[in-house]
Scaffold this motif. Structure first.
Motif, mmCIF file in Angstrom:
data_model
loop_
_atom_site.group_PDB
_atom_site.id
_atom_site.type_symbol
_atom_site.label_atom_id
_atom_site.label_comp_id
_atom_site.label_asym_id
_atom_site.label_seq_id
_atom_site.Cartn_x
_atom_site.Cartn_y
_atom_site.Cartn_z
ATOM 1 N N THR A 109 12.700 36.213 -16.742
ATOM 2 C CA THR A 109 12.397 35.079 -17.623
ATOM 3 C C THR A 109 13.364 33.929 -17.386
ATOM 4 N N MET A 110 14.650 34.271 -17.281
ATOM 5 C CA MET A 110 15.676 33.240 -17.084
ATOM 6 C C MET A 110 15.515 32.556 -15.730
ATOM 7 N N ARG A 111 15.175 33.338 -14.720
ATOM 8 C CA ARG A 111 15.022 32.767 -13.375
ATOM 9 C C ARG A 111 13.894 31.731 -13.359
ATOM 10 N N LYS A 112 12.810 32.032 -14.075
ATOM 11 C CA LYS A 112 11.677 31.100 -14.165
ATOM 12 C C LYS A 112 12.117 29.800 -14.844
ATOM 13 N N LYS A 113 12.872 29.944 -15.924
ATOM 14 C CA LYS A 113 13.360 28.768 -16.657
ATOM 15 C C LYS A 113 14.331 27.956 -15.787
ATOM 16 N N GLN A 114 15.218 28.667 -15.093
ATOM 17 C CA GLN A 114 16.183 27.986 -14.218
ATOM 18 C C GLN A 114 15.461 27.221 -13.113
ATOM 19 N N PHE A 115 14.430 27.859 -12.558
ATOM 20 C CA PHE A 115 13.683 27.218 -11.478
ATOM 21 C C PHE A 115 13.052 25.909 -11.962
ATOM 22 N N GLU A 116 12.410 25.960 -13.131
ATOM 23 C CA GLU A 116 11.755 24.751 -13.661
ATOM 24 C C GLU A 116 12.771 23.639 -13.922
#
Length: 201
Positions: A109-116
């Motif tokens: 979940t965090m990786r997705k948020k970081q990517f965005e």
């Protein structure tokens, strides 16, 4: 009380690692009972999740503030790196690595948020750098933004970059320089050299 528990837990997670800190440690450190912690967080996973989300929000707001200053794009990347490292306590306990290993769902979940977040920030940084003539005009923005994100997250993998060989703050500096040297124009290179020189003083 919930905020106090969260602040202390985040501080301990970043200093000692997500795996190492137990609910007993946290209760002992705060001088409260475990029961008090469980009244606000049903289990450690929930505490880790809330802690990482909160930290992400703080870093996200800080990065937005830095970007809104519209500094020189090269300088901007160094400011963001400094800000993030300060809030992650120089990643001494390798939070990202531990999160991935012990809390894979939260990590995803965090990786997705970081990517965005990084995608928007880096794309904007690249566009401005190209307009100012300090980044090469022929860059494939989408490719560079994604490869930059991949690199920033991959250098935190301790199987690839063992801590004793690659201290994280030096690693981040080396990676940022590597990224920028590949995209700057001669004018941009002068700015980059000045920043590197002043950082070494």
């Amino acid at each position: 009380m919930k905020e106090k528990i969260l602040d202390k837990a985040t501080d301990m997670f970043l200093t000692l690692g997500f795996k190492s800190v137990t609910m007993d440690d946290l209760a002992h450190e705060m001088g409260i009972s475990k029961k008090t912690i469980y009244a606000h967080f049903e289990n450690k996973t929930k505490l880790v999740e809330t802690s990482t989300l909160e930290l992400f929000e703080v870093i996200s707001k800080g990065i937005d503030t830095i970007c809104s200053l519209q500094k020189n794009p090269i300088e901007e990347l160094y400011e963001i790196k400094k800000f993030a490292m300060r809030h992650l306590k120089d990643e001494k306990a390798s939070p990202q690595y531990q999160l991935q290993k012990y809390y894979p769902r939260i990590h995803k979940t965090m990786r997705k948020k970081q990517f965005e977040l990084m995608q928007n920030c880096v794309v904007d940084n690249l566009k401005r750098g190209m307009e100012l003539g300090i980044y090469r005009s022929s860059l494939n923005i989408n490719f560079i933004a994604r490869i930059y994100f991949t690199g920033v997250t991959s250098i935190k993998d301790h199987t690839l970059f063992p801590e004793d060989e690659f201290p994280i703050s030096q690693l981040m500096d080396d990676y940022l320089e590597y990224h920028l040297r590949g995209i700057v124009t001669p004018e941009g290179r002068n700015i980059l050299n000045e920043i590197i020189h002043s950082n070494h003083e």
